[in-house]
Design a protein around this motif. Sequence first.
Motif, PDB file in Angstrom:
ATOM      1  N   ARG A 116      40.244  26.520  41.074  1.00  0.00           N
ATOM      2  CA  ARG A 116      40.547  26.063  40.522  1.00  0.00           C
ATOM      3  C   ARG A 116      39.172  24.110  40.860  1.00  0.00           C
ATOM      4  N   PHE A 144      29.006  29.298  20.325  1.00  0.00           N
ATOM      5  CA  PHE A 144      29.123  28.989  21.482  1.00  0.00           C
ATOM      6  C   PHE A 144      30.513  27.910  21.760  1.00  0.00           C
ATOM      7  N   GLN A 146      32.573  33.003  33.929  1.00  0.00           N
ATOM      8  CA  GLN A 146      33.572  32.417  35.323  1.00  0.00           C
ATOM      9  C   GLN A 146      33.985  33.191  36.260  1.00  0.00           C
ATOM     10  N   LEU A 147      34.222  34.392  35.301  1.00  0.00           N
ATOM     11  CA  LEU A 147      35.271  35.297  36.524  1.00  0.00           C
ATOM     12  C   LEU A 147      34.492  36.193  37.121  1.00  0.00           C
ATOM     13  N   ALA A 202      40.239  37.568  37.772  1.00  0.00           N
ATOM     14  CA  ALA A 202      41.597  35.968  37.196  1.00  0.00           C
ATOM     15  C   ALA A 202      40.545  34.769  38.001  1.00  0.00           C
ATOM     16  N   LEU A 252      30.512  22.916  35.067  1.00  0.00           N
ATOM     17  CA  LEU A 252      31.014  23.589  34.379  1.00  0.00           C
ATOM     18  C   LEU A 252      29.642  24.424  33.084  1.00  0.00           C
ATOM     19  N   ARG A 257      37.807  39.672  22.720  1.00  0.00           N
ATOM     20  CA  ARG A 257      38.462  39.251  21.906  1.00  0.00           C
ATOM     21  C   ARG A 257      37.789  39.383  20.659  1.00  0.00           C
ATOM     22  N   SER A 301      27.295  32.762  28.721  1.00  0.00           N
ATOM     23  CA  SER A 301      27.917  30.925  28.223  1.00  0.00           C
ATOM     24  C   SER A 301      29.413  31.248  27.917  1.00  0.00           C
ATOM     25  N   MET A 302      30.355  31.879  28.304  1.00  0.00           N
ATOM     26  CA  MET A 302      31.246  32.488  27.968  1.00  0.00           C
ATOM     27  C   MET A 302      32.322  31.912  29.254  1.00  0.00           C
ATOM     28  N   ALA A 303      33.451  31.716  28.970  1.00  0.00           N
ATOM     29  CA  ALA A 303      34.231  31.029  29.825  1.00  0.00           C
ATOM     30  C   ALA A 303      34.539  32.334  31.045  1.00  0.00           C
ATOM     31  N   GLU A 304      34.289  33.347  30.376  1.00  0.00           N
ATOM     32  CA  GLU A 304      35.096  34.939  30.844  1.00  0.00           C
ATOM     33  C   GLU A 304      34.534  35.127  31.777  1.00  0.00           C
ATOM     34  N   ILE A 335      38.057  32.570  40.050  1.00  0.00           N
ATOM     35  CA  ILE A 335      36.753  31.633  39.438  1.00  0.00           C
ATOM     36  C   ILE A 335      35.873  31.899  40.325  1.00  0.00           C
ATOM     37  N   ILE A 393      35.528  23.490  39.345  1.00  0.00           N
ATOM     38  CA  ILE A 393      35.646  23.395  38.009  1.00  0.00           C
ATOM     39  C   ILE A 393      35.846  21.937  37.467  1.00  0.00           C
ATOM     40  N   ASN A 394      34.546  20.990  36.814  1.00  0.00           N
ATOM     41  CA  ASN A 394      34.413  19.675  36.230  1.00  0.00           C
ATOM     42  C   ASN A 394      33.674  19.977  35.348  1.00  0.00           C
ATOM     43  N   ARG A 450      37.001  41.095  32.161  1.00  0.00           N
ATOM     44  CA  ARG A 450      37.886  41.246  31.305  1.00  0.00           C
ATOM     45  C   ARG A 450      37.238  41.740  30.033  1.00  0.00           C
ATOM     46  N   TYR A 510      26.946  26.901  32.540  1.00  0.00           N
ATOM     47  CA  TYR A 510      26.937  26.714  31.989  1.00  0.00           C
ATOM     48  C   TYR A 510      24.993  26.893  30.806  1.00  0.00           C
ATOM     49  N   LEU A 517      41.326  31.639  32.854  1.00  0.00           N
ATOM     50  CA  LEU A 517      41.226  31.618  31.145  1.00  0.00           C
ATOM     51  C   LEU A 517      41.576  30.472  30.754  1.00  0.00           C
ATOM     52  N   ASN A 554      34.010  30.454  23.545  1.00  0.00           N
ATOM     53  CA  ASN A 554      35.199  29.566  24.076  1.00  0.00           C
ATOM     54  C   ASN A 554      36.413  28.825  23.376  1.00  0.00           C
ATOM     55  N   PHE A 600      42.143  27.259  31.748  1.00  0.00           N
ATOM     56  CA  PHE A 600      42.159  26.816  32.313  1.00  0.00           C
ATOM     57  C   PHE A 600      40.279  26.468  32.092  1.00  0.00           C
TER      58      PHE A 600
END
Lengths: 533, 405
Positions: free
Chosen positions: A370, B202, A531-532, A320, A378, A487, A526-529, A322, A373-374, A484, A382, B216, B206, B218
């Motif tokens: 956080r 992409f 970044q964690l 969880a 970001l 899905r 390129s997944m948000a995941e 970043i 991240i902007n 993580r 990516y 996540l 996401n 956020f």
Amino acid sequence: MAAVLDPISPAAWDRAKARHLLNRAGFGVPAERVSYLAGLGPEGAVSHLLEYESIDAQFVAPDFLPPPVRAIDIRFETAMLSEAERRLYLMHIQDRERDAVKQLQAWWLRRMHTTPRPLEEKLALFWHGHFATSAQKVRSAYQTYQLNHVFRLHASGNFRELTINVGKSPSMLHYLDNKSSKKGNPNENWARELLELFTLGKGNYTEDDIKNAARAFTGWTCNHERFLYREEWHDDGLKTFLGRTGPMDGWGVINVIFDQPVAARFITAKLWRYFAGTEPSAEVLDGLAETLRGNGYALKPMLRRLFLSDAFYQPSVVGAQIKSPVQFVLMLADDLGMANPPYDLLARAAADMGQNLFLPPNVKGWDGNRAWINANSLLQRYNLPARLAAARAREAAASMGEEAKELVKEHVKERLRDWPGDERRAWMEAFREADPLGKRDMLESIGIEPPVPDAEGIAAVFAGLGFQTAGECIDALAQRLLARPLRDDQRATLLAALGADRAEAPLTPESIRGGARRAVLHLFLSMAEYQLC
Amino acid sequence: MLKLSRRAFLKKTALFTSLGLAPHFLGRTAAAVEPALSPDSASVLVVVQLGGGNDGLNTIVPWNDDAYYRARPTLALGRENLLRINDDCAMNGRMSGLMRLWDAGQLAIVQGVGYPNPDRSHFRSMEIWHTASDADEYLGYGWLGRYFDNCCSGAPVPQIGVAVDAQRPQAFEGTHGLGIATTDPVRFGWMPGSGADTVEAFKRINAPDGATGGALDFLRHTTVNTLVSSAEVREAARRGGVEERLRPRRDLPLDVVAGLIRGGLSTRVYYVSMSGFDTHTNQANQQDRLLGQFSDNVAAFERELERDGNAARVVTLVFSEFGRRVAENGGGGTDHGTAAPMFLIGPRVKPGLHGAAPSLDNLDDGDLRHTADFRGVYTAVLEDWLGTDAAQVLGKRFEKPALLA
């Protein structure tokens, strides 16, 4: 009721927990290291990471630091020069220092990446952000390295000792102006930040305390690269500081500071945030601060308790946090299979993402989490994987040997044999004009695997995964790259990127095509995941 | 990919301006596509950085001062290479474009701009101009970054600042990381690969799922916003007819800026730069050539804005990190100096010569003494053009010259 700081039970220890620990205590999760820690059980794993002094770490100190330049030397060196020549010489010296700091960034990144003592460097980075100084003002690369060495030496030592050593370092004495602080004309900068940012936090002292602390620290200065205590600069008059009165000096002030219970709470909260990535609950903070204070500010017992605690392995903590830019670029190098990453490039990339080593934006260091991240940072995160991979592929393709070129010619002739003449000519024309990446794509489009793999690292990454079907490939990648789970809809998109219509479609590291490898890896990264950690 | 041809677009705008509608109309059409821009927030600042330390004395020339010719036996510009402004000064003859803007009353020349205790290091002085700091202050954040952080009601979008450049300027650095940099707005955003790693894929992986509100979530929401923001940049580029950048450019990409404005991008500050002004040697050829390029670019920019009906919305600010020493060096050039003129360009500037030309006799060890502080010019631009509290952005109150009409 299980207390949150109770140690995690060995029965609950598994690969996932080991991976989480290594993610936070270091800068990456190479599979073998994770397995090793998984096999040690929680106590063994934490000990291995924390008691690192017994692990051999041979690193050559930087050999590129320009020798310290003293004003008197400059006057001597430039005595025979004209004014303009003298200015040029001074500017040359400045440029040299600036270049050396850049090299130092790459040097440190390499150390963070390859050290067998990851926690040592992870803590050194924490201290750098905590006791922040910037080479923008402290222009000496030598002094910058000197302080970096102090952070490393005391990384998991005693916080009080560390604070004293930081206060005595030329870099800090310069950055916060204490080196010119004198009796009758004290400079408050160091005293203020010491109380506000480094030890107690706002609300736990008064403006008068700052004034008196500043008086106490007069005399703490440096002579070129060494701490020097100038008795004649020291204001030895009576001061009242945090309720105590006496002719305190800097050491005296430090003693009073560390007598305050809040000193333990302040740094403990910061360390928890750094390693866990969450706000500490009252229970966690109380318990850990107690341990720190009870051990005279020796850090190891508190860190051991932190890394073993149940609270550290809660779902709200695992996977969880970043990744900081430094963490991100180093883990990316691993995930792209880069054996020898371009550390200078990675340092620049981290700087572009907001973490410029040795050059924090101000004395507060980096807010982290956080705040990393902007929209800009970001997009940098990516796009960096694609940029790096493309650069490597370009190198690889451009260095295609003569034999390989011959091979390609033959295969192309064969593939295009049935094409109408003008189409074949057009294709060959386009192929000649294309850059190495374009050539690679064109070869793949007519079914020829380029004889040089797009980037050896990526092929090796897949080779090490061991899969028999498309579904297994996706799962193996997810295991390696993410903290993580995926899905279902994400899994479907990634399967499609492999060109597979179902999870059971047979696929092995040998049969997978270069284009599919690249596409699916690119999407994972390129997944948000991603970044964690 | 639907691309509104420039001709078609210009035909449209010609029709509307002929109906006598205010140029602000274009601001409002942009609002139809972008989040609402109120007409008085439509003002745009374009910052032009001349990198290397442009020699002010051979840009705005004190042609009737003997000291100029004494100091520069070979480098002083002769009458035939000058465009007269008045009895005291003339423009470098290669800047005919800029001269036309002068004649049209769209050029303000602020003379003798610098700051106390000037630093002659490229890096350090540039830092000072970008962060608007004192010479002995070390600030990490930039003056424009602090403006982005402080200004604007509601949530400012990342593209509130656009640098058409490879690197984001330090001037954009702020707490919220606003302001983007791109050399190729047509392709700005997440870079798809050559296979199934498409923008659609992409977006799908996401997609936010209404979950927790943790890190996540956020990240996913910031990703969506970034996609929207970069799509807006790309759309504006396409609408404005900006072409794909296939090769790196060395001149000022002001045509790209004009295109983005034309395309209705909601940006308040654009930033462009060109370098090469560090003329320690061969100044005669190099500086003249570069000034000619600069002048032509800026004149073409103003013409384009005029045609699009956008000229009144835009003020262009031109600066360099320092001027150069009064005397020429032995090698056909000049060394790092101090004060130099700044330009403000556009129909809404107060045209003419502002401030006092620095003295050529009363020098500071061979260097000009500045007569105006660059933070004053920033103040004028922040308050009278961008409509914000300059003291809050710059951290201090500076004397404000009257530079905007």
